[in-house]
Write a protein that holds these residues in place. Structure first.
Motif, PDB file in Angstrom:
ATOM      1  N   GLY A 180      48.261  44.029  38.224  1.00 32.82           N
ATOM      2  CA  GLY A 180      47.473  43.782  37.037  1.00 32.82           C
ATOM      3  C   GLY A 180      46.353  42.808  37.290  1.00 32.82           C
ATOM      4  N   GLN A 181      45.575  42.574  36.266  1.00 33.09           N
ATOM      5  CA  GLN A 181      44.451  41.636  36.366  1.00 33.09           C
ATOM      6  C   GLN A 181      44.133  41.126  34.972  1.00 33.09           C
ATOM      7  OE1 GLN A 181      41.051  43.365  38.337  1.00 33.09           O
ATOM      8  NE2 GLN A 181      39.822  41.509  38.181  1.00 33.09           N
ATOM      9  N   VAL A 182      43.605  39.889  34.874  1.00 28.49           N
ATOM     10  CA  VAL A 182      43.241  39.353  33.564  1.00 28.49           C
ATOM     11  C   VAL A 182      41.897  38.646  33.638  1.00 28.49           C
ATOM     12  CG1 VAL A 182      44.473  37.157  33.974  1.00 28.49           C
ATOM     13  CG2 VAL A 182      44.045  37.899  31.635  1.00 28.49           C
ATOM     14  N   ASN A 183      41.153  38.750  32.569  1.00 27.32           N
ATOM     15  CA  ASN A 183      39.983  37.910  32.367  1.00 27.32           C
ATOM     16  C   ASN A 183      40.482  36.775  31.472  1.00 27.32           C
ATOM     17  OD1 ASN A 183      37.707  36.686  31.264  1.00 27.32           O
ATOM     18  ND2 ASN A 183      36.523  38.581  31.285  1.00 27.32           N
TER      19      ASN A 183
ATOM     20  N   THR B 196      39.205  34.161  30.321  1.00 15.70           N
ATOM     21  CA  THR B 196      38.288  33.605  29.330  1.00 15.70           C
ATOM     22  C   THR B 196      38.462  34.254  27.969  1.00 15.70           C
ATOM     23  OG1 THR B 196      36.739  33.122  31.087  1.00 15.70           O
ATOM     24  CG2 THR B 196      35.856  33.122  28.871  1.00 15.70           C
ATOM     25  N   ASN B 197      38.654  35.574  27.949  1.00 20.20           N
ATOM     26  CA  ASN B 197      38.862  36.216  26.648  1.00 20.20           C
ATOM     27  C   ASN B 197      40.276  36.789  26.497  1.00 20.20           C
ATOM     28  OD1 ASN B 197      38.766  38.603  28.137  1.00 20.20           O
ATOM     29  ND2 ASN B 197      36.613  38.983  27.659  1.00 20.20           N
TER      30      ASN B 197
ATOM     31  N   ASP C 296      41.645  39.360  27.929  1.00 19.00           N
ATOM     32  CA  ASP C 296      41.833  40.792  28.181  1.00 19.00           C
ATOM     33  C   ASP C 296      42.552  41.009  29.506  1.00 19.00           C
ATOM     34  OD1 ASP C 296      40.496  41.357  25.893  1.00 19.00           O
ATOM     35  OD2 ASP C 296      38.714  42.240  26.835  1.00 19.00           O
ATOM     36  N   PHE C 297      43.598  41.824  29.482  1.00 21.47           N
ATOM     37  CA  PHE C 297      44.307  42.095  30.728  1.00 21.47           C
ATOM     38  C   PHE C 297      44.538  43.584  30.880  1.00 21.47           C
ATOM     39  CE2 PHE C 297      47.737  41.677  27.647  1.00 21.47           C
ATOM     40  CZ  PHE C 297      48.520  42.781  27.945  1.00 21.47           C
ATOM     41  N   VAL C 298      44.910  43.967  32.092  1.00 22.41           N
ATOM     42  CA  VAL C 298      45.224  45.364  32.359  1.00 22.41           C
ATOM     43  C   VAL C 298      46.355  45.377  33.372  1.00 22.41           C
ATOM     44  CG1 VAL C 298      43.313  45.362  34.015  1.00 22.41           C
ATOM     45  CG2 VAL C 298      44.297  47.506  33.371  1.00 22.41           C
TER      46      VAL C 298
ATOM     47  N   THR D  11      46.123  48.294  28.635  1.00 25.91           N
ATOM     48  CA  THR D  11      45.184  47.195  28.461  1.00 25.91           C
ATOM     49  C   THR D  11      45.462  46.526  27.136  1.00 25.91           C
ATOM     50  OG1 THR D  11      43.582  48.638  27.407  1.00 25.91           O
ATOM     51  CG2 THR D  11      43.271  48.245  29.734  1.00 25.91           C
TER      52      THR D  11
ATOM     53  N   LEU E  83      39.713  35.679  37.487  1.00 27.74           N
ATOM     54  CA  LEU E  83      40.210  37.039  37.428  1.00 27.74           C
ATOM     55  C   LEU E  83      41.320  37.158  38.453  1.00 27.74           C
ATOM     56  CD1 LEU E  83      37.033  39.248  37.170  1.00 27.74           C
ATOM     57  CD2 LEU E  83      38.461  38.334  35.376  1.00 27.74           C
TER      58      LEU E  83
END
Lengths: 473, 449
Positions: free
Chosen positions: A362-365, A367-368, A370-372, A396, A466
């Motif tokens: 997975g990965q996340v931003n 700052t806001n 949002d992840f996937v 997501t 990220l």
């Protein structure tokens, strides 16, 4: 130090690693490595100077010290007297069969057992890759506050990647086990079991239909592992990101950020887990840190630098990949604590949706938020029953939104392992969760969009912040 | 960093000789050294400074037909003796393999211009200044640019020395430098990030103001982003997004993947898999390329290879091992990260060849669709099956114009489907590290939100 540095630290590391790779039914690579290196860190105000070298001659080290001191805008040549005192070991982590004492052929045998089992599983298994690795890492850490720590970390890992082929379709299955452990890990989790899981997953994916697309209820089984908690809130609770304002969880201590059913813990002290340790890479004893309690944000993960900024102690989350990197606040073993629902009941009470039986990377931003994350094994839920397997799904969502939605939490708990990436550094972690239900999450599949709406009846490499983590194929 | 390799050449020669004396049929020693500088600034102050140097040597041996490998950072006499022992012991535990061969000496291209001496001559203060200018340019672009996630300068200088028992002995040095920036823009409680990178072999080619402004404007443009409803859409991908997708395809061109049954292109050599606008090149001699070098990870001269030519799969990438196994010639694609690893098969400078169109013209031509500027979770896509389902963000294209920003969407499909759907390539070839692509126009993809 005498020249006005606020903190100085020496990290010395010796690492022995062994890796065995089997592919194409052959022991293709047997490799060993020996590495010694030293990292030197100086903090002045908000600035960090970091230098490393692996040439350990006195001249090279003095040169390094001078360069780092200059980089920190100090005049070289000063000296300071520091009384080092050894920090007592906070708790033990047991290693019964240290890999370093075993022959290379013992590790090769584990790999061969996994390879043979996966290949025997079905004639449609056309390729099997088995990766084994162990490391013995010895560290010596001393700092200007007088802390001195000597420690030894032993980790083993075995991963099986199977490729199944039928009717022009190529699908893969992956499974990995690992721990702060010796070879006894493979008595609890035999290579055969890992191999069978990977092989069966690749076969299942051959029969799976394309995943639906759109918003729907999602049940995540305990055995799915904890990629979701790692991405949805773990990274956002690392103090460096929080202090820089790069986290959706910044400034929200004491506030509800998740459903009252959700308690999130990050723990270095668990016996045998991949992310466990006695001391972090700054010499702080490891500990158990509650991050979210019954939905309320109650703490962040700190290293020394971020803790100093707030005048509080480190939580022992200062980790680094090796002497080549400065420490950062990082996760260890992160989990959502078990709740009270019966896992089977959670599925029974879900009319239509997706069951995630295994999560991938997975990965996340942060700052806001949002992840996937990837679904490595998924099934449709229809009328409260698990039906057809699906492939190619990605979920997501937004961390705080998803955690607030959680409406059922099972009494079980399942772990998965991975290597978590941040600022270009990979560290071993594990994540876990009980069976969970999220009433509405975006599923990105490959089935046509119209089809998905009918089915549901409604609804960055080296970017800092990220995260990249997961199985690492 | 010295350009003289006397001591290192002695070490690698001696290792090869020792291994042979101890019974190895063939041996190869690979020394590498890297010096790194990193400067991170935030709010116009230096936050992090990194200075580092590391070196080590890896030894590959063949005991009969069994390969073994070991590496060490201990270059003392005792350390090297131990290295030879370990490599030989490892070989004894490996399977027999008839295709293990080492290349012989060769003539290498000269004047590749891999090392810019001004990197060494420029004082650290000037490099700090560059990072400060980068941040300043981004932060002053728009009042809504509120935070610096990253604003940094990086530099790497390296040397490689290689010897093998066929009498090969070769060395080179190289360097590159780069800038990267990630800014956060905020408005009405919405936070969006924007990034930009630039890596070059020449210090004078860095453009801090340009990189800073690009990262900041990408953040500002995303403000107010919303998810969209699921649809099939025509998609324009900016070069960074196109590079991410190309990165998922590239492993399939590896002969190693082909031979082991994990390449989607295994049975497609000479076959058309994409439109005539699509050509993929791997060029180890590309002027200014970050991965350019006189020779690959086992001493074979680097060269330019066409992997996909006007939509037809033309060649796979080989090292000596995969070439021997296929009965072909190596393409000079033995890839090696450092002394810690064996040579695998990998790209040098690999890129999707640009077309003639201006990116704005591609967007105008679409009429309505999506312009993607970010992908999330590309590493979760499966390079073996080619299936991907990734998070994405960008802007809507309406009446040939970029309009509202969108995020929280996923784009799903298969990489072969993506390849076949590329209709046109822009003229703006952009590199991220050693992989490059222009803006591309991709026919229909499944998008959900």
């Amino acid at each position: 130090m005498a020249q006005g540095a606020d903190f100085a630290e020496v990290f010395v590391e010796e690492r022995h690693s062994t890796a065995v790779v089997c592919e194409d039914d052959r022991i293709e690579k047997v490799t060993t490595g020996r590495e010694v290196g030293i990292g030197l860190r100086v903090l002045v105000g908000e600035s960090t100077a970091y230098g490393y070298a692996n040439e350990l001659s006195p001249e090279a080290l003095l040169g390094l010290a001078r360069t780092v001191a200059e980089a920190a805008k100090l005049r070289g040549g000063g000296s300071a007297v520091v009384n080092l005192r050894r920090t007592p070991v906070p708790y033990e982590l047991t290693v019964l069969r240290p890999p370093a004492e075993a022959a290379v052929s013992d590790r090769v045998a584990l790999v061969q057992r996994a390879n043979a089992t996966a290949r025997r599983e079905d004639p449609r298994i056309k390729q099997v890759m088995v990766n084994y690795a162990d490391t013995l890492q010895r560290v010596w850490i001393a700092n200007s506050e007088g802390d001195y720590v000597e420690d030894e970390r032993v980790r083993v890992r075995l991963a099986v990647h199977a490729v199944a082929v039928a009717g022009g379709l190529l699908q893969t299955g992956y499974e990995a086990v690992g721990g702060f452990s010796g070879l006894e890990l493979f008595e609890r989790q035999p290579p055969e079991e890992v191999a069978r899981t990977a092989a069966r997953r690749s076969l299942l994916m051959l029969e799976a239909r394309p995943a639906p697309t759109g918003r729907m209820p999602v049940v995540m089984a305990a055995e799915a592992g904890g990629t979701m908690v790692h991405e949805a809130c773990g990274h956002g609770l690392e103090a460096d990101l929080v202090q820089k304002g790069l986290s959706v969880y910044a400034g929200r201590l004491g506030q509800p950020v998740a459903s009252p059913l959700v308690t999130v813990v990050d723990d270095a002290t668990l016996e045998g887990r991949f992310g466990s340790y006695r001391f972090d890479d700054e010499g702080t004893p490891g500990q158990k840190t509650v991050l979210i309690e019954k939905g309320v944000l109650c703490g962040y993960m700190y290293d020394r630098l971020t803790a100093r900024r707030e005048g509080r102690p480190s939580t022992g989350n200062g980790r680094r990949e090796s002497y080549q990197y400065r420490p950062l606040p990082r996760m260890r073993n992160t989990y959502i604590a078990p709740g009270e629902h019966d896992p089977e009941e959670i599925i029974r009470r879900t009319q239509r949706g997706l069951l995630v039986k295994k999560m991938g990377g997975g990965q996340v931003n942060t700052t806001n938020g949002d992840f996937v994350f990837e679904v490595a094994e998924g099934y449709l839920i229809e009328q409260g029953r698990v039906t057809a397997p699906v492939r190619g799904a990605t979920l997501t969502g937004n961390g705080p939104e998803v955690l607030r939605q959680v409406d059922m939490v099972g009494g079980d708990l399942g772990f998965s392992i991975g290597v978590c990436g941040k600022n270009g550094q990979g560290v071993p972690v594990s994540d876990a969760q009980p069976t969970l239900r999220i009433p509405s999450l975006v599923v990105g599949g490959t089935a046509g969009a119209g089809e998905a709406e009918a089915a549901t009846g409604g609804p960055r490499d080296s970017l800092s912040g990220l995260c990249r983590s997961g199985g690492g194929r | 960093m010295s350009g003289d390799f006397g001591r290192e050449k002695d070490i690698v020669w001696d290792l090869v000789a020792q291994a042979q004396r101890r019974g190895a049929r063939a041996a190869e020693a690979y020394f590498s050294e890297e010096e790194e500088t990193g400067i991170e600034v935030r709010d116009q102050k230096v936050e992090d400074l990194k200075i580092a140097r590391e070196q080590g040597v890896g030894l590959r041996v063949l005991m009969g037909r069994q390969p073994g490998f070991a590496y060490t950072t201990d270059l003392s006499g005792d350390g090297l003796v131990r290295l030879v022992e370990e490599a030989l012991a490892n070989a004894a535990a490996a399977s027999e393999d008839p295709y293990q061969v080492l290349p012989g000496p060769a003539v290498y291209p000269e004047n590749l211009d891999l090392y810019d001496p001004s990197l060494e001559r420029t004082p650290p203060d000037a490099k700090v200044e560059l990072a400060l200018r980068l941040e300043q340019a981004g932060r002053s672009l728009d009042p809504r640019v509120r935070l610096t996630e990253t604003a940094s300068y990086e530099e790497s200088r390296y040397r490689v020395v290689l010897a093998n028992s066929n009498g090969l002995l070769a060395a080179y040095r190289g360097a590159h430098c780069g800038l990267s920036a990630v800014f956060v823009a905020a408005q009405d409680g919405d936070h969006e990030t924007g990034f930009a990178f630039q890596y070059r072999t020449r210090y004078a080619d860095l453009d801090p103001e340009g990189v800073g402004r690009q990262a900041a404007s990408r953040a500002v443009e995303m403000l107010g982003a919303r998810p969209i409803t699921p649809r099939r859409a025509t998609v324009v991908m900016d070069p960074y997004v196109a590079i991410n997708f190309l990165g998922l395809l590239i492993p399939s061109f590896s002969a190693d993947a082909v031979q082991k049954g994990r390449s989607l292109l295994a049975d497609k050599r000479g076959r058309k898999v994409a439109g005539g606008a699509v050509t993929v090149v791997d060029d180890g001699l590309l002027p200014g390329g970050l991965a350019s070098a006189p020779f690959d990870g086992e001493g074979v001269p680097c060269r330019r290879n066409l992997l996909l030519e006007a939509g037809i799969v033309s060649n796979f990438m080989h090292n000596s091992y995969t070439a021997a196994r296929a009965g072909e010639e190596t393409t000079g694609n033995a890839a090696r990260g450092s002394f810690r690893s064996l040579p695998g098969v990998g790209t040098t400078n690999c890129y999707l060849q640009p077309g003639g169109e201006h990116p704005a013209a591609l967007i105008r031509g679409v009429g309505s669709g999506l312009y993607l500027t970010e992908v999330l979770g590309m590493h979760t896509a499966n390079p073996v099956s080619g299936d991907f389902s990734v998070g994405a963000a960008g802007r809507l294209i309406e009446n040939g114009e970029l309009t509202a920003p969108v995020r929280g969407i996923t784009v799903a499909g298969n990489i072969l489907e993506w390849l076949g759907a590329i209709e046109a390539c822009g003229r703006d070839l952009t590199f991220l590290g050693s992989t490059g692509a222009p803006t591309i126009l991709v026919g229909r993809l499944t998008v959900s939100g």
